[in-house]
Design a protein around this motif. Structure first.
Motif: not given
Length: 578
Positions: A313-325, A408-414
């Motif tokens: 689910h989280i991967a989708t939130m970031r990667l849909q449309n290659s992150g250009h959202n 862009a497809p950059v996902l951070g985790v804190i």
């Protein structure tokens, strides 16, 4: 008559020196036509648009996919069916229903359950709006929350917006279209026309130039009577249009930097204008400008299947449309005290790395990814370097992740300390105070943990200062569920615009909106039978991990076009194979 101007067309009209004279003249005539139409005639016009959108849907989706580097067999090409013609057809259906209800003397709120949200807010449960919605988005429900100062009586009195006074003279509006999602400019045009009583000049983003002939076919019933004109052009053309005296309003989907350039200018001129409170733009402007979207993961006792599903689910939130959202999830907030944290992060790494590869296509996205990599030397480069996963050990080191919308497809985790209500409250405060923007927030929580929190959970949701909130869902689905509102949390100004000003979509045409809240099922079918909201969907078709996404997305759109039960049945059978 042609309705487009090529991107290099800067030739002034011979008589007036105005390069947009023809379009403006057509729109002024169209404004008179629109004012003369009854509510019933307007509904009929939208039904005609619905037919032309349906006829253009395949070309729309396939052309959009090609412009983004997705081949005809790419597993993610279905995104362009859902985020283009599917979302547009849903909006048209919603607006038609609203116009027909008003034409009968009713209210858009008739039959809509209305209750009270925390803080005494009015909330309207607007989704599902029709029985079929419970099939197309099985397990999902959506509410619009109004501002605390808006009463039920206020809501009922103002529902319908400009369509409450259909004979009022129409004005001319300018829409500067987005370049990432193809339905955005179309949906913005519809909102201007219906909510605000403005005929529209649409300037498309250059990334969508190849779609202009398709838009012209899809929107022909609006173009022919002069209710819409479409032009191409670069930033220079857009800048000239914002200063054109014909327009009474501007709506932009883009960046805060572009908004500020329109309102204040650039460089020393902008600084001087701000200091003198002398904006370059004197007419009203609304905007949707994105931001850094949080994904709050509330710790609980999750099964291995739960961990995998929510990681996808989280991967989708970031990667849909290659992150250009503008609504792509960017910062995952987890609990450092969650016993399953490491197991969850392993699942997230796998889901993010294994999602189908695709081009990073939006202008300057690769430069923004390089900047993120330089700021975080320990970032993991995945999928041939086309996506980054950044795990930050100390939240104080996440400033750039939390203040830069990478697009862009950059996902951070804190990680933040605590569990239960303590963690949730801390995560909400962190999202509100540290992340730039107020457009959308995502919250993942299992049903047992939510039950334990009780009223504290809904209070925390009320404390989130975001215009769209998705609980066990992604706010991208808020965007596509057009009966819901789409826009920043109230508070943006010309001086400090944040994620924008105003809302769009909102097919019930409600006034005084504060936010929309969408709920989805925590588990897919058949595990949805064990709790967390029942759903018949094994894997939603917008998930990047769905094996049947392309066929199901196309099938759902074709069902929306023709309402064929056979098409729906065949599509649901395909969905069950996900």
């Amino acid at each position: 008559m042609s309705t487009t101007a090529p991107s290099d067309d800067t030739t002034p009209d011979a008589a007036t020196g105005d390069r947009f004279a023809r379009e403006v003249a057509d729109l002024r005539a169209g404004a008179r036509t629109w004012t003369a139409l009854t509510l019933g005639q307007r509904a009929g016009l939208l039904r005609a648009v619905r037919r032309t959108v349906g006829a253009a849907a395949e070309d729309w989706a396939t052309t959009a996919a090609a412009t983004k580097g997705l081949s005809p067999t790419h597993p993610l090409r279905g995104e362009e069916w859902l985020s283009g013609p599917y979302a547009t057809l849903g909006a048209l259906d919603g607006y038609i229903a609203t116009l027909e209800r008003l034409a009968r003397g009713g209210s858009p709120l008739d039959g809509v359950p209305v209750g009270t949200a925390p803080g005494g807010r009015v909330r309207a449960r607007v989704f599902p709006a029709r029985p079929i919605d419970s099939v197309l988005l099985s397990g999902f429900s959506g509410e619009i929350w109004l501002r605390p100062d808006v009463s039920v009586a206020d809501a009922a009195r103002t529902a319908g917006l400009a369509q409450l006074s259909p004979s009022a003279p129409a004005e001319l509006g300018l829409v500067l279209g987005a370049g990432n999602i193809t339905s955005i400019p179309v949906l913005d045009v519809l909102y201007e026309l219906l909510a605000e009583n403005r005929v529209v000049l649409l300037k498309v983003n250059p990334t969508q130039d190849l779609l202009v002939p398709i838009f012209e076919r899809a929107l022909a019933p609006l173009i022919e009577p002069g209710l819409l004109r479409i032009v191409r052009g670069d930033g220079e053309v857009g800048a000239a249009l914002t200063q054109h005296p014909a327009f009474s309003h501007i709506h932009i989907t883009g960046s805060a930097a572009t908004f500020d350039a329109i309102v204040w200018g650039t460089g020393e001129d902008a600084a001087a204008r701000r200091a003198a409170d002398d904006p370059r733009l004197t007419i009203p402007i609304t905007a949707e400008l994105g931001g850094v979207a949080p994904i709050i993961v509330v710790p609980g006792a999750w099964t291995a299947a739960d961990l995998r599903f929510q990681a996808e689910h989280i991967a989708t939130m970031r990667l849909q449309n290659s992150g250009h959202n503008c609504i792509a999830g960017q910062v995952v907030i987890v609990s450092s005290d969650w016993p399953q944290r490491e197991e969850f992060l392993r699942a997230l790494h796998a889901a993010y790395a294994e999602a189908p590869e695709r081009p990073v296509w939006y202008p300057h996205a690769t430069e923004r990814m390089a900047a993120a990599a330089a700021a975080h030397p320990t970032a993991q480069h995945l999928a041939d370097g086309t996506r980054l996963l950044v795990q930050v050990a100390d939240p104080d080191d996440a400033h750039d992740l939390e203040t830069t919308e990478y697009f862009a497809p950059v996902l951070g985790v804190i990680a933040l300390p605590g569990t239960g209500q303590e963690f949730l409250d801390a995560a909400v405060a962190h999202a509100n105070d540290r992340l730039v923007g107020t457009l959308g927030a995502n919250v993942l929580i299992d049903p047992d943990t939510e039950a334990e929190l009780g009223a504290g959970f809904e209070r925390a949701i009320a404390d989130l200062r975001y215009g769209g909130i998705a609980i066990n869902a992604w706010t991208g689905v808020v965007f596509a569920t057009t009966v819901l509102s789409w826009g920043a949390f109230p508070g943006g100004t010309r001086e400090d615009v944040g994620s924008g000003i105003g809302v769009v979509h909102n097919t019930l045409l409600l006034d005084g909106i504060e936010r929309s809240v969408l709920r989805g099922p925590f588990r897919p079918f058949p595990r949805s039978l064990t709790g967390g909201g029942f759903s018949i969907l094994p894997t939603p078709p917008w998930f990047v991990s769905s094996r049947t996404a392309a066929a199901v997305s196309e099938g759902l759109t074709r069902y929306q076009i023709g309402k064929s039960p056979a098409v729906l049945a065949a599509t649901l059978i395909k969905a069950l194979g996900a």
